[in-house]
Motif scaffolding. Sequence first.
Motif, PDB file in Angstrom:
ATOM      1  N   TRP A   2     -80.570 -15.478  70.093  1.00 39.62           N
ATOM      2  CA  TRP A   2     -80.720 -16.376  71.661  1.00 39.62           C
ATOM      3  C   TRP A   2     -80.562 -15.129  72.120  1.00 39.62           C
ATOM      4  O   TRP A   2     -81.709 -15.514  73.436  1.00 39.62           O
ATOM      5  N   GLU A  45     -79.176 -26.220  66.126  1.00 36.31           N
ATOM      6  CA  GLU A  45     -78.262 -25.015  66.279  1.00 36.31           C
ATOM      7  C   GLU A  45     -77.874 -25.013  64.790  1.00 36.31           C
ATOM      8  O   GLU A  45     -77.308 -23.837  64.424  1.00 36.31           O
ATOM      9  N   ASP A  94     -80.907 -23.759  75.477  1.00 35.53           N
ATOM     10  CA  ASP A  94     -81.468 -24.036  74.548  1.00 35.53           C
ATOM     11  C   ASP A  94     -83.140 -24.409  74.910  1.00 35.53           C
ATOM     12  O   ASP A  94     -82.841 -25.569  76.241  1.00 35.53           O
ATOM     13  N   TRP A 137     -76.925 -17.883  66.512  1.00 37.12           N
ATOM     14  CA  TRP A 137     -77.739 -18.688  67.281  1.00 37.12           C
ATOM     15  C   TRP A 137     -77.122 -18.254  68.456  1.00 37.12           C
ATOM     16  O   TRP A 137     -78.461 -17.905  68.897  1.00 37.12           O
ATOM     17  N   VAL A 196     -80.626 -23.646  62.723  1.00 38.00           N
ATOM     18  CA  VAL A 196     -81.501 -22.407  62.414  1.00 38.00           C
ATOM     19  C   VAL A 196     -80.575 -21.294  62.776  1.00 38.00           C
ATOM     20  O   VAL A 196     -80.189 -20.734  61.979  1.00 38.00           O
ATOM     21  N   GLY A 197     -78.372 -22.169  62.986  1.00 39.83           N
ATOM     22  CA  GLY A 197     -77.626 -21.063  63.400  1.00 39.83           C
ATOM     23  C   GLY A 197     -76.953 -20.958  61.452  1.00 39.83           C
ATOM     24  O   GLY A 197     -76.900 -19.783  61.702  1.00 39.83           O
TER      25      GLY A 197
END
Length: 456
Positions: free
Chosen positions: A236, A418, A405, A232, A421-422
């Motif tokens: 990002w 996190e 974030d 992540w 999505v990670g």
Amino acid sequence: MRTRPPRPALAHGPGSPAISRRRLFGAGALAASSLSLAGCSTPLAAGLLGSELDPGTVVFWNLFGGGDGVRMQDMQAGYREIYGAGSLEATTLTWGNPYYSKLTLATVGNKPPDVAVSHLTRAKPLWDGGILDPITEEDLASVGLSSADFASQPWEAQITDGQNIAIPLDTHPFTLFYNRDVCEQAGLLDGDGLLVDLTGMDTFEAALEEISAVTGGIALTVANVAEIATPWRFFWTLYNQIEGVTPFLSDDGATISVDEDAFLEVTSRTQSWVEKGWLNQGLDYATSQTQMFTGQAGFYMQGEWEIATAQSIEGLDFGMAPIPQLYDQPAVQADSHTFILPRKDRTPEQRQQAMQFIKTMLEQSMTWAEGGHVPAYVPTFESEEFQSLEPQRYYAPSADYAVYDDAAWYGGSGSTFEDTVGAQLGLVQQGSLEPERALQVIKEQLEIYTSTPSPL
């Protein structure tokens, strides 16, 4: 800017208007999603069950382990040296959701600590849930502080609903570690032994190719096996370097607003680096370090806190630098550790005592900076001692373009967001999931959270 009506004063007992059924049951739901209170440390249980403490004692909760934990203990000892052995009761709790759940439960139970640590990205949901007291300009002034004493990026990021909700201790950005021996062979060091400027995608990819030629394998390691936060942070960082991208989440987490074209660009680029042999396909956290430490890779991306690990490796000659700007603008994923005031009845003297504790910890920011974190307290950041600290001074400028974030009750460092999505981004890097499918899965898995109001 969204405003909120004035909050009622805290009252004790089941009829308190400050502790609604929604907040009480919401806090229980959060705790159930992480850890039960069974096995809590004695100080936590004391806080919840109401054991009496000396009114001159500051009760402080934090979540620091490892090297950070050791440094925080040193800073706590510094406070006790000034104010006495019984002036502080400090408790360290489990990092991540368990910590925030317990902090919430203690607050709705009217037994919070006087001061607590929070990631900046987790402070906003706590504020929205009525868990925090605002920190006024008068509070700051009472101990000789003002907003000018703090780095602008974390200070501006903490302001919510026009109120100060947290006092930043640091910024901890995602960072580039490099093996000097490998990079020297690849022709990537300047006359001072520092990494050359790698701005621009073409320049950076050429560097990856040169390093790969030296190692005979990968050039860059980014952990992605049994590890969700690092994929992540990597994503990002690059996503926010693309000009004009939208937030991943909007409306306090109720809307997935990610720029799909930018998502596909970054994840496709990631896969292309794996396919070319420049980026690892699958490495866990520890092995991703070892690859760079042992010269099997030249670059390693991770939070700057791993400086202590690198420094402990005998014979390792390494450097650190900001993540290069590969797209349109500089950006790096980061968070900040902050001090917060959990919501509770306080006399003016108790507020000043809490603020004095925070001020004393800020004045020891150099101890904290030695562990890698970039001080948010300007007097420390601008000091000659910090500005000469290596390698910290080389990556410290990245704190000026840190990207946090997006605000969401299920988001922030160590959060469900996190994790969700990670995990999918890690699968993309491993080559077991195509970018388009990863985006679809992310949307599907986040739907339950986007459609659920905050339990706080």
